[in-house]
Design an enzyme around this catalytic site. Structure first.
Site, PDB file in Angstrom:
ATOM      1  N   TYR A 182      36.653  21.031  12.273  1.00  0.00           N
ATOM      2  CA  TYR A 182      36.368  20.453  11.396  1.00  0.00           C
ATOM      3  C   TYR A 182      37.219  21.251  10.183  1.00  0.00           C
ATOM      4  O   TYR A 182      37.027  22.634  10.206  1.00  0.00           O
ATOM      5  CB  TYR A 182      35.056  20.192  10.854  1.00  0.00           C
ATOM      6  CG  TYR A 182      34.781  19.183   9.714  1.00  0.00           C
ATOM      7  CD1 TYR A 182      35.099  17.934   9.871  1.00  0.00           C
ATOM      8  CD2 TYR A 182      34.286  19.923   8.492  1.00  0.00           C
ATOM      9  CE1 TYR A 182      34.937  17.119   8.587  1.00  0.00           C
ATOM     10  CE2 TYR A 182      34.413  18.811   7.354  1.00  0.00           C
ATOM     11  CZ  TYR A 182      34.476  17.545   7.423  1.00  0.00           C
ATOM     12  OH  TYR A 182      34.091  16.802   6.254  1.00  0.00           O
ATOM     13  N   THR A 184      36.308  22.743   7.316  1.00  0.00           N
ATOM     14  CA  THR A 184      35.399  23.654   6.681  1.00  0.00           C
ATOM     15  C   THR A 184      35.197  24.786   7.751  1.00  0.00           C
ATOM     16  O   THR A 184      34.305  25.815   7.447  1.00  0.00           O
ATOM     17  CB  THR A 184      33.938  23.118   5.975  1.00  0.00           C
ATOM     18  OG1 THR A 184      33.560  22.517   7.069  1.00  0.00           O
ATOM     19  CG2 THR A 184      34.663  22.131   4.977  1.00  0.00           C
ATOM     20  N   LYS A 185      35.447  24.690   8.879  1.00  0.00           N
ATOM     21  CA  LYS A 185      34.989  25.905   9.902  1.00  0.00           C
ATOM     22  C   LYS A 185      35.744  26.898   9.754  1.00  0.00           C
ATOM     23  O   LYS A 185      36.877  27.149   9.120  1.00  0.00           O
ATOM     24  CB  LYS A 185      35.060  25.336  11.310  1.00  0.00           C
ATOM     25  CG  LYS A 185      34.568  24.029  11.662  1.00  0.00           C
ATOM     26  CD  LYS A 185      32.916  24.160  11.513  1.00  0.00           C
ATOM     27  CE  LYS A 185      32.171  22.783  11.814  1.00  0.00           C
ATOM     28  NZ  LYS A 185      30.840  22.896  11.467  1.00  0.00           N
ATOM     29  N   ASN A 186      35.286  28.133  10.192  1.00  0.00           N
ATOM     30  CA  ASN A 186      35.929  29.589  10.331  1.00  0.00           C
ATOM     31  C   ASN A 186      37.318  29.158  10.719  1.00  0.00           C
ATOM     32  O   ASN A 186      38.364  29.931  10.273  1.00  0.00           O
ATOM     33  CB  ASN A 186      35.262  30.557  10.695  1.00  0.00           C
ATOM     34  CG  ASN A 186      34.003  30.898  10.238  1.00  0.00           C
ATOM     35  OD1 ASN A 186      33.200  30.143  10.072  1.00  0.00           O
ATOM     36  ND2 ASN A 186      33.777  32.161  10.275  1.00  0.00           N
TER      37      ASN A 186
END
Length: 366
Positions: A182, A184-186
């Site tokens: 997604y 917003t993940k790292n």
């Protein structure tokens, strides 16, 4: 130049070219599970040091299909934590299994090995371990306990891309591991995306069938429980561009978190317990009393906060469950956690604003 702004400058000048891979995909006229997907799967498997990476449409599908790959059946019992946003619980319920909630460690807020040892028996089909907020759980002990009981461990690495302990990355400890990409993940794509990784060849083959209708070959369904869950070429192409920068971006996240810890350690607040490689600062989460007042004060100063996560899974309205024991740490965490801004590109001045506002709040509170 502020040291944190130097990190931002490195990111800005990294020369990430997203248009060329997008153009390449568009002109290839192959949009799902083509060369970009295969290449990303190979590159991500190499990054983690595992044999197989099988991409899917999203992280939630990854969790559900991983349970099926482990042959967890309807009615089976699956151990998990209850403070991690209901994602593991959603997958457990989706296959008709039953979650067995146990408490988390007071320092890491990840699955507590002592609590795990107390529930492991022949009725448990699998253990799901979430590396929460970017903090790697105590996988060595969890795997040791579970392996001794003959129970497979599934790692939920959606918040821990690149976390390592003694050089061993999140996703390489258990029988199978799941990732979300997604945005917003790292390691984030332009939209949804997910993957499962494993060293087990038979399990990898089973997952490849499950993600595409259960086909043994085209239009021939030979495995029950399959679905349409495929990564598209655009997401894979973007992830391929970003993957070489993941460790650098994790260092930037950790640098911000270290600044926060150094500024706040003297106050009556619980802070992330590790600033080592086993923490990639997906979220910077504090625990404090009077959370609502704290959030309101920071909001008045233009600083966004969030709560990850306010409701234990067993108290969600659609799935309320009575537990035979109290999950004291879980309850306390859900009542006290609050997340501060922590992400690559946060400037030194912005981090200073957060530190000044939080410090002023605690000093005023005494």
């Amino acid at each position: 130049m502020h040291e944190l702004e130097l990190f931002s400058a490195v990111k800005a000048n990294a020369g990430l070219d997203f248009l060329s891979p997008l153009h390449k995909v568009l002109t290839s006229h192959w949009y799902v599970m083509g060369n970009e997907v295969r290449s990303f799967e190979n590159e991500f498997a190499d990054y983690l040091g595992v044999n197989h990476c099988i991409s899917v449409a999203n992280g939630s599908d990854a969790l559900e299909l991983a349970l099926k790959a482990l042959n967890v059946q309807a009615g089976a019992r699956v151990v998990t934590a209850a403070n991690a946003g209901f994602y593991a619980s959603s997958a457990i319920y989706a296959i008709g299994a039953t979650p067995v909630y146990i408490d988390v460690d007071a320092a890491t807020l990840t699955l507590c090995p002592k609590a795990l040892a107390a529930v492991l028996d022949s009725s448990i089909a699998a253990v799901i371990v979430t590396h929460l907020y970017g903090q790697l759980a105590d996988m060595e002990e969890i795997v040791r306990l579970s392996s001794a009981a003959g129970i497979p461990v599934l790692e939920d690495c959606a918040q821990a891309h690149g976390a390592r302990r003694n050089g061993k990355p999140a996703g390489s400890f258990g029988a199978i591991a799941c990732f979300s990409f997604y945005p917003t993940k790292n390691l984030g794509a332009l939209g949804d995306g997910g993957a499962m990784v494993t060293d087990n060849h038979d399990m990898a083959a089973r997952i490849r069938q499950l993600r595409q209708y259960g086909w043994g070959q085209k239009y021939q369904v030979t495995l029950a429980g399959g679905r349409n869950s495929r990564m598209d070429e655009i997401q894979a192409a973007i992830l391929r561009i970003k993957l070489p920068y993941l460790d650098q971006w994790n260092e930037q996240r950790r640098f911000i978190a270290k600044r926060y810890n150094e500024a706040f350690f003297k106050f009556n607040v619980l802070l992330p317990c590790s600033m080592a490689a086993d923490y990639v600062a997906h979220l910077y989460v504090m625990r404090l009393a009077n959370r609502r007042q704290f959030i309101n004060v920071l909001k008045q100063k233009g600083i966004k906060t969030d709560i990850h996560y306010p409701i234990p899974d067993y108290r969600q309205a659609a799935y309320i469950a009575e537990l035979p024991y109290a999950l004291t740490v879980t309850e306390h965490a859900c009542e006290t956690v609050v997340s501060l801004p922590c992400y690559p590109g946060l400037t030194g001045d912005e981090a200073d604003r957060v530190i000044t506002a939080v410090t002023a709040y605690f000093e005023q509170e005494g």
